[in-house]
Write a protein that holds these residues in place. Structure first.
Motif, PDB file in Angstrom:
ATOM      1  N   ALA A 114      30.988  35.081  74.851  1.00 52.74           N
ATOM      2  CA  ALA A 114      30.261  36.078  75.636  1.00 52.74           C
ATOM      3  C   ALA A 114      30.402  35.799  77.131  1.00 52.74           C
ATOM      4  CB  ALA A 114      28.785  36.080  75.237  1.00 52.74           C
ATOM      5  N   GLN A 115      30.375  34.531  77.511  1.00 51.63           N
ATOM      6  CA  GLN A 115      30.539  34.164  78.913  1.00 51.63           C
ATOM      7  C   GLN A 115      31.921  34.556  79.420  1.00 51.63           C
ATOM      8  OE1 GLN A 115      31.357  30.098  79.658  1.00 51.63           O
ATOM      9  NE2 GLN A 115      30.288  30.028  81.636  1.00 51.63           N
ATOM     10  N   LEU A 116      32.938  34.289  78.610  1.00 53.15           N
ATOM     11  CA  LEU A 116      34.305  34.613  79.011  1.00 53.15           C
ATOM     12  C   LEU A 116      34.506  36.125  79.111  1.00 53.15           C
ATOM     13  CD1 LEU A 116      36.222  32.025  76.781  1.00 53.15           C
ATOM     14  CD2 LEU A 116      35.751  31.869  79.235  1.00 53.15           C
ATOM     15  N   ALA A 128      32.221  38.337  79.840  1.00 50.48           N
ATOM     16  CA  ALA A 128      31.527  38.806  81.044  1.00 50.48           C
ATOM     17  C   ALA A 128      32.368  38.555  82.292  1.00 50.48           C
ATOM     18  CB  ALA A 128      30.173  38.112  81.174  1.00 50.48           C
ATOM     19  N   ALA A 129      32.988  37.382  82.365  1.00 49.92           N
ATOM     20  CA  ALA A 129      33.849  37.072  83.508  1.00 49.92           C
ATOM     21  C   ALA A 129      35.065  37.992  83.530  1.00 49.92           C
ATOM     22  CB  ALA A 129      34.291  35.614  83.451  1.00 49.92           C
ATOM     23  N   ALA A 130      35.655  38.209  82.361  1.00 50.12           N
ATOM     24  CA  ALA A 130      36.836  39.079  82.278  1.00 50.12           C
ATOM     25  C   ALA A 130      36.495  40.512  82.649  1.00 50.12           C
ATOM     26  CB  ALA A 130      37.413  39.022  80.870  1.00 50.12           C
ATOM     27  N   ARG A 131      35.330  40.968  82.227  1.00 57.88           N
ATOM     28  CA  ARG A 131      34.902  42.331  82.549  1.00 57.88           C
ATOM     29  C   ARG A 131      34.820  42.525  84.059  1.00 57.88           C
ATOM     30  NH1 ARG A 131      30.162  42.130  80.238  1.00 57.88           N
ATOM     31  NH2 ARG A 131      31.063  42.568  78.203  1.00 57.88           N
ATOM     32  N   SER A 132      34.311  41.517  84.732  1.00 58.34           N
ATOM     33  CA  SER A 132      34.189  41.595  86.185  1.00 58.34           C
ATOM     34  C   SER A 132      35.559  41.648  86.849  1.00 58.34           C
ATOM     35  CB  SER A 132      33.402  40.384  86.692  1.00 58.34           C
ATOM     36  OG  SER A 132      33.340  40.370  88.097  1.00 58.34           O
ATOM     37  N   VAL A 133      36.478  40.801  86.393  1.00 56.15           N
ATOM     38  CA  VAL A 133      37.803  40.738  87.013  1.00 56.15           C
ATOM     39  C   VAL A 133      38.615  41.986  86.683  1.00 56.15           C
ATOM     40  CG1 VAL A 133      39.977  39.455  87.099  1.00 56.15           C
ATOM     41  CG2 VAL A 133      37.804  38.222  87.042  1.00 56.15           C
ATOM     42  N   ASP A 185      44.043  32.909  85.338  1.00 55.14           N
ATOM     43  CA  ASP A 185      43.525  31.841  86.200  1.00 55.14           C
ATOM     44  C   ASP A 185      42.199  32.257  86.834  1.00 55.14           C
ATOM     45  OD1 ASP A 185      45.727  30.374  85.632  1.00 55.14           O
ATOM     46  OD2 ASP A 185      46.652  30.505  87.606  1.00 55.14           O
ATOM     47  N   GLU A 186      42.173  33.481  87.353  1.00 53.96           N
ATOM     48  CA  GLU A 186      40.976  33.950  88.036  1.00 53.96           C
ATOM     49  C   GLU A 186      39.822  34.152  87.057  1.00 53.96           C
ATOM     50  OE1 GLU A 186      39.466  37.497  91.054  1.00 53.96           O
ATOM     51  OE2 GLU A 186      41.593  37.335  90.497  1.00 53.96           O
ATOM     52  N   ILE A 187      40.139  34.628  85.854  1.00 55.31           N
ATOM     53  CA  ILE A 187      39.095  34.822  84.845  1.00 55.31           C
ATOM     54  C   ILE A 187      38.489  33.478  84.453  1.00 55.31           C
ATOM     55  CG2 ILE A 187      38.648  35.573  82.485  1.00 55.31           C
ATOM     56  CD1 ILE A 187      40.843  37.722  82.952  1.00 55.31           C
ATOM     57  N   ALA A 188      39.341  32.474  84.250  1.00 52.34           N
ATOM     58  CA  ALA A 188      38.839  31.139  83.913  1.00 52.34           C
ATOM     59  C   ALA A 188      37.965  30.591  85.033  1.00 52.34           C
ATOM     60  CB  ALA A 188      40.010  30.196  83.635  1.00 52.34           C
ATOM     61  N   ALA A 224      34.619  32.235  85.139  1.00 50.64           N
ATOM     62  CA  ALA A 224      33.758  31.769  84.048  1.00 50.64           C
ATOM     63  C   ALA A 224      33.356  30.308  84.200  1.00 50.64           C
ATOM     64  CB  ALA A 224      34.455  31.972  82.710  1.00 50.64           C
ATOM     65  N   GLY A 225      34.034  29.587  85.116  1.00 46.14           N
ATOM     66  CA  GLY A 225      33.726  28.181  85.310  1.00 46.14           C
ATOM     67  C   GLY A 225      34.258  27.288  84.218  1.00 46.14           C
ATOM     68  N   VAL A 226      35.415  27.678  83.636  1.00 44.65           N
ATOM     69  CA  VAL A 226      36.025  26.882  82.571  1.00 44.65           C
ATOM     70  C   VAL A 226      37.480  26.624  82.927  1.00 44.65           C
ATOM     71  CG1 VAL A 226      34.506  27.907  80.836  1.00 44.65           C
ATOM     72  CG2 VAL A 226      36.781  28.889  81.208  1.00 44.65           C
ATOM     73  N   SER A 227      38.098  25.729  82.187  1.00 38.91           N
ATOM     74  CA  SER A 227      39.525  25.480  82.369  1.00 38.91           C
ATOM     75  C   SER A 227      40.328  26.540  81.615  1.00 38.91           C
ATOM     76  CB  SER A 227      39.895  24.088  81.852  1.00 38.91           C
ATOM     77  OG  SER A 227      39.688  24.024  80.451  1.00 38.91           O
ATOM     78  N   LYS A 228      41.584  26.718  81.996  1.00 44.63           N
ATOM     79  CA  LYS A 228      42.423  27.674  81.285  1.00 44.63           C
ATOM     80  C   LYS A 228      42.586  27.325  79.808  1.00 44.63           C
ATOM     81  CE  LYS A 228      46.081  29.608  82.882  1.00 44.63           C
ATOM     82  NZ  LYS A 228      47.409  29.821  83.499  1.00 44.63           N
ATOM     83  N   PRO A 229      42.741  26.029  79.449  1.00 43.52           N
ATOM     84  CA  PRO A 229      42.824  25.714  78.016  1.00 43.52           C
ATOM     85  C   PRO A 229      41.619  26.196  77.211  1.00 43.52           C
ATOM     86  CG  PRO A 229      43.599  23.854  79.296  1.00 43.52           C
ATOM     87  CD  PRO A 229      43.039  24.838  80.277  1.00 43.52           C
ATOM     88  N   VAL A 230      40.418  26.119  77.793  1.00 35.84           N
ATOM     89  CA  VAL A 230      39.228  26.619  77.107  1.00 35.84           C
ATOM     90  C   VAL A 230      39.330  28.126  76.917  1.00 35.84           C
ATOM     91  CG1 VAL A 230      36.728  26.998  77.326  1.00 35.84           C
ATOM     92  CG2 VAL A 230      37.711  24.754  77.829  1.00 35.84           C
ATOM     93  N   LEU A 231      39.773  28.831  77.963  1.00 36.81           N
ATOM     94  CA  LEU A 231      39.943  30.282  77.861  1.00 36.81           C
ATOM     95  C   LEU A 231      40.939  30.633  76.769  1.00 36.81           C
ATOM     96  CD1 LEU A 231      39.473  33.160  78.879  1.00 36.81           C
ATOM     97  CD2 LEU A 231      41.150  32.727  80.696  1.00 36.81           C
TER      98      LEU A 231
END
Length: 220
Positions: free
Chosen positions: A33-35, A37-42, A54-57, A60-67
């Motif tokens: 859900a956090q990811l 929300a961040a993607a929706r904004s971007v 990169d910008e979405i990660a 969201a305050g996460v690393s790209k591997p987490v995304l």
């Protein structure tokens, strides 16, 4: 512990293992859900093609591997957003059709539903109206299915109330949905002018004079 392991521990009744800084680690559904929300904004700000993982990660305050654990690629992430938005659009239109038994009010509610979609606060449902990914079959299929479901909802009401055979009722429904969709998209691109209530009144009056005058409600 991985996010999956943390989620499993939570589901089993335990507490998630603490993350960095001692904060509880998010469950998989919370992280997703956090990811989103961040993607929706971007995506809402930049569109599909210009948005970067990169910008979405970072948002969201996460690393790209987490995304990438949750969404293998940008299209997968965008598809999840559009599918959720499309389903919400269908629910909005169906609710509008069920909100009253007065046909004039129904036309107004149907038009208003599409203006509600494009002016939603978080911008999620606007993604259904974006055109930069229509050439992608996966996204086009989601949008087309949602549009067809909305047409079905209007057709059902028109068939019952106007006493028309299904083919004619569906064509009228296609016209109402098409008018509402095109007008709402234009209104969004025009900077939300004229004011929302004025725009809805204009378009619902246009639609009602055609439907209400030519196809009055059949009693019984």
């Amino acid at each position: 512990m991985s996010e999956t392991g943390a989620a499993a521990q939570t589901a089993a009744g335990g507490s998630p293992a603490p993350g960095p800084g001692g904060r509880p680690r998010m469950s998989r559904s919370q992280r997703r859900a956090q990811l989103l929300a961040a993607a929706r904004s971007v995506f809402g700000a930049q569109g599909y093609h210009a948005a970067a993982m990169d910008e979405i990660a970072e948002r969201a305050g996460v690393s790209k591997p987490v995304l990438y654990q949750h969404f293998p690629g940008k299209l997968d992430l965008y598809r999840a957003l559009v599918e959720s938005a499309a389903n919400e659009m269908v629910r909005t239109v169906r609710a509008a059709m069920r909100s009253t038994t007065d046909n004039k009010a129904r036309v107004h509610a149907a038009v208003q539903a599409y203006f509600d979609v494009v002016s939603s606060r978080d911008g999620a449902m606007r993604l259904v109206f974006e055109t930069d990914t229509r050439a992608t079959p996966e996204i086009a299929e989601i949008v087309d299915r949602a549009t067809s479901d909305c047409i079905d909802a209007v057709t059902e009401v028109v068939t019952a109330d106007a006493g028309l055979e299904p083919e004619r009722a569906r064509l009228l429904a296609v016209g109402l949905v098409g008018l509402s969709t095109t007008a709402a998209r234009y209104w969004l691109d025009a900077g939300l002018q004229p004011p929302r209530e004025d725009a809805i009144a204009l378009m619902s009056t246009l639609a009602w004079r055609g439907i209400g005058g030519g196809f009055p409600r059949q009693e019984g």
